[in-house]
Scaffold this motif. Structure first.
Motif, PDB file in Angstrom:
ATOM      1  N   GLU B  30      20.518  58.209 -39.426  1.00 20.27           N
ATOM      2  CA  GLU B  30      19.725  59.141 -38.629  1.00 20.27           C
ATOM      3  C   GLU B  30      18.231  58.913 -38.831  1.00 20.27           C
ATOM      4  O   GLU B  30      17.448  59.039 -37.912  1.00 20.27           O
ATOM      5  N   ASN B  31      17.844  58.637 -40.068  1.00 18.09           N
ATOM      6  CA  ASN B  31      16.425  58.584 -40.417  1.00 18.09           C
ATOM      7  C   ASN B  31      15.883  57.168 -40.400  1.00 18.09           C
ATOM      8  O   ASN B  31      16.536  56.227 -40.868  1.00 18.09           O
ATOM      9  N   SER B  49      11.215  59.359 -38.460  1.00 22.43           N
ATOM     10  CA  SER B  49      12.003  59.980 -37.402  1.00 22.43           C
ATOM     11  C   SER B  49      13.368  60.323 -37.967  1.00 22.43           C
ATOM     12  O   SER B  49      13.986  59.490 -38.638  1.00 22.43           O
ATOM     13  N   TYR B  50      13.855  61.540 -37.716  1.00 15.07           N
ATOM     14  CA  TYR B  50      15.188  61.894 -38.201  1.00 15.07           C
ATOM     15  C   TYR B  50      16.190  62.067 -37.063  1.00 15.07           C
ATOM     16  O   TYR B  50      17.303  62.541 -37.271  1.00 15.07           O
ATOM     17  N   ASP B  51      15.777  61.672 -35.870  1.00 17.02           N
ATOM     18  CA  ASP B  51      16.722  61.699 -34.748  1.00 17.02           C
ATOM     19  C   ASP B  51      16.078  60.962 -33.580  1.00 17.02           C
ATOM     20  O   ASP B  51      14.849  60.799 -33.538  1.00 17.02           O
ATOM     21  N   LYS B  71      19.035  55.215 -31.349  1.00 13.07           N
ATOM     22  CA  LYS B  71      19.210  55.555 -32.762  1.00 13.07           C
ATOM     23  C   LYS B  71      18.898  54.374 -33.676  1.00 13.07           C
ATOM     24  O   LYS B  71      18.353  54.537 -34.756  1.00 13.07           O
ATOM     25  N   GLY B  97      19.568  63.066 -41.950  1.00 12.84           N
ATOM     26  CA  GLY B  97      18.918  63.972 -41.017  1.00 12.84           C
ATOM     27  C   GLY B  97      17.670  64.617 -41.601  1.00 12.84           C
ATOM     28  O   GLY B  97      17.064  64.083 -42.510  1.00 12.84           O
TER      29      GLY B  97
END
Lengths: 113, 115
Positions: B30-31, B49-51, B71, B97
């Motif tokens: 995710e990150n 960025s976590y998404d 992603k 996340g």
């Protein structure tokens, strides 16, 4: 703001000895702390993670301790070898600082045979 | 084995150019993170960025922007390159996340020179 200090920029030891690297932090106490190894021209590689409720973590010849009272983590390499020569980075994770690690500047370890 | 791939190992650009650094990870993390590393200053976080389509400023975002449309891909953009942006740029990814606290996996870096 948070400050991370690794004991020295360079550490020179002889093969077979134990190397001890220090990571000190100020202000907030981290929820956990990670240690990475970086070789010249390469990205850091994760080695160990220790949580705030753990006193010690081991992996083969590596040992990490975490003292929240002293605000310090120690990273030990026992029976050091020339192949252990690299820069070692500590990276505490502070909940108060969001979702990102804060990296120390690193200590460059040289192991001579 | 996990892999973070940065598009170039070495890059030379001129001042004022718009520069794109690309990073791709194959771990479904995710990150994703962009750092720069300079002698005596260590690793400094530029953006993370976590998404997908989410971004957060790090410690030194000025002069940079990022894009995360998929992603697996995180791009760093130097809007108008300047000589003080000459540096080693490192991309990393990790799981977890917004509460992400898992180990980060790094690429081998892009050494960028701005002339």
């Amino acid at each position: 703001s948070q400050k991370i200090e690794q004991n020295s920029e360079a550490l020179n030891i002889q093969e077979g000895k134990t190397a001890t690297l220090t990571c000190n932090y100020t202000n907030y106490s981290p929820a956990y702390l990670q240690w990475y190894r970086q070789d010249p021209g390469r990205g850091p590689v994760f080695l160990l993670l220790i949580r705030e409720n753990e006193k010690e973590k081991r992996k083969e010849r590596l040992k990490v301790t975490f003292d929240t009272t002293l605000k310090q983590s120690l990273f030990h390499i026992t029976a050091s070898q020339p192949a252990d020569s690299a820069t070692y980075l500590c990276a505490p994770f502070f909940n108060q600082a969001g979702t990102a690690l804060i990296f120390g500047k690193g200590t460059t370890l040289s192991v001579s045979s | 084995d996990v892999k973070v791939t940065q598009s170039s190992r070495y890059l030379v650009k001129r001042t004022g150019e718009k520069v794109f650094l690309e990073c791709v990870q194959d771990m479904d993390h995710e990150n994703m993170f962009w750092y720069r590393q300079d002698p005596g200053l260590g690793l400094r976080l530029i953006y993370f960025s976590y998404d997908v389509k989410m971004k957060e400023k790090g410690d030194i975002p000025e002069g940079y922007s990022v894009s995360r449309e998929k992603k697996e891909r995180f791009s760093l953009i130097l809007e108008s390159a300047s000589t003080n942006q000459t540096s080693m740029y490192l991309c990393a990814s990790g799981s977890g996340g917004p509460e992400g606290n898992q180990p980060q996996h790094f690429g081998d870096g892009t050494r960028l020179s701005i002339l």
